[in-house]
Design a protein around this motif. Structure first.
Motif, PDB file in Angstrom:
ATOM      1  N   HIS A 150     -31.195 -38.231  18.012  1.00  0.00           N
ATOM      2  CA  HIS A 150     -30.796 -37.464  16.818  1.00  0.00           C
ATOM      3  C   HIS A 150     -29.180 -37.053  16.686  1.00  0.00           C
ATOM      4  O   HIS A 150     -28.714 -36.839  15.584  1.00  0.00           O
ATOM      5  N   GLY A 178     -25.611 -36.012  13.955  1.00  0.00           N
ATOM      6  CA  GLY A 178     -26.280 -34.364  14.515  1.00  0.00           C
ATOM      7  C   GLY A 178     -25.543 -33.576  15.177  1.00  0.00           C
ATOM      8  O   GLY A 178     -25.327 -32.664  14.464  1.00  0.00           O
ATOM      9  N   ASP A 222     -23.295 -32.671  11.918  1.00  0.00           N
ATOM     10  CA  ASP A 222     -24.430 -32.390  10.743  1.00  0.00           C
ATOM     11  C   ASP A 222     -23.312 -32.872   9.924  1.00  0.00           C
ATOM     12  O   ASP A 222     -23.384 -32.120   8.376  1.00  0.00           O
ATOM     13  N   GLU A 238     -32.651 -30.923   8.818  1.00  0.00           N
ATOM     14  CA  GLU A 238     -33.045 -31.711   9.406  1.00  0.00           C
ATOM     15  C   GLU A 238     -34.043 -32.403   8.154  1.00  0.00           C
ATOM     16  O   GLU A 238     -34.436 -33.059   8.614  1.00  0.00           O
TER      17      GLU A 238
END
Length: 197
Positions: A19, A105, A108, A156
């Motif tokens: 991720h 991730g 962000d 997410e």
């Protein structure tokens, strides 16, 4: 409404530790050897392995590796490590549809669900913010039912919905069997694409 996966798609990505920089490509067609050639991989650096081995083999940038395997009938899936989303090898996969999801991730950052064809980025097929809202390619609207992103930018949730969108288009969501499969790992040699920039 179209189907939804049994498991949250982004939770699976997180569970399998990809991720922090998830870069997935869904390519129309089953000829993985041709795709390997188009990516200009080193054929001597070929390894049949699982995802854990693939991630362990990636030492970090500037190294570039790809893990290639079947996804659904008529579709190949590639996880790319160390390739930027706009890398020429990624977008020049021939006269076929290529869908790309790139998510960092750590930063962000979630890019739209881009659609490429014959070396051109045609646009994106990201679900709209509002149910029934504007979609750049109306022919993909049915796949977006129930996947509106909203406006709060929840990485997410949005990553899960982008993965659902591409799963509906290709006919297969990510699942435990997909993550447990053995696929082919290749290295893209340094400098092999430099002349094309």
């Amino acid at each position: 409404m179209l189907n939804l996966p049994v498991e949250n798609q982004w939770d699976l990505v997180v569970k399998h530790r990809i991720h922090n920089e998830f870069h997935g490509l869904w390519i129309e067609g089953d000829d993985r050897e041709e795709l390997s050639r188009l990516l200009r991989v080193d054929p001597d650096w070929r390894l049949e392995c699982d995802l854990e081995t693939a991630t362990d083999m990636f030492p970090g940038a500037p190294e570039k590796i790809v893990w290639i395997g079947p996804h659904a009938p008529g579709w190949t899936q590639i996880l790319a490590f160390g390739l930027l989303p706009y890398h020429l090898g990624v977008i020049n996969l021939g006269r076929r549809r290529v869908f790309q999801i790139y998510c960092d991730g750590e930063l962000d950052r979630l890019d739209p669900l881009y659609l490429y064809y014959d070396g051109e980025q045609l646009g994106h097929v990201t679900p709209p913010h509002d149910e029934g809202g504007y979609l750049e390619f109306p022919e993909y609207r049915p796949f977006a039912n129930g996947l509106a992103l909203g406006t709060d930018g929840d990485l997410e949730r949005d990553a899960h919905r982008l993965l659902c969108m591409v799963g509906r288009i290709t006919g297969r969501f990510l699942d435990q069997e997909w993550f447990a499969a053995t696929r082919t790992l290749y290295r893209i040699p340094d400098g092999i694409w430099e002349e094309a920039w």
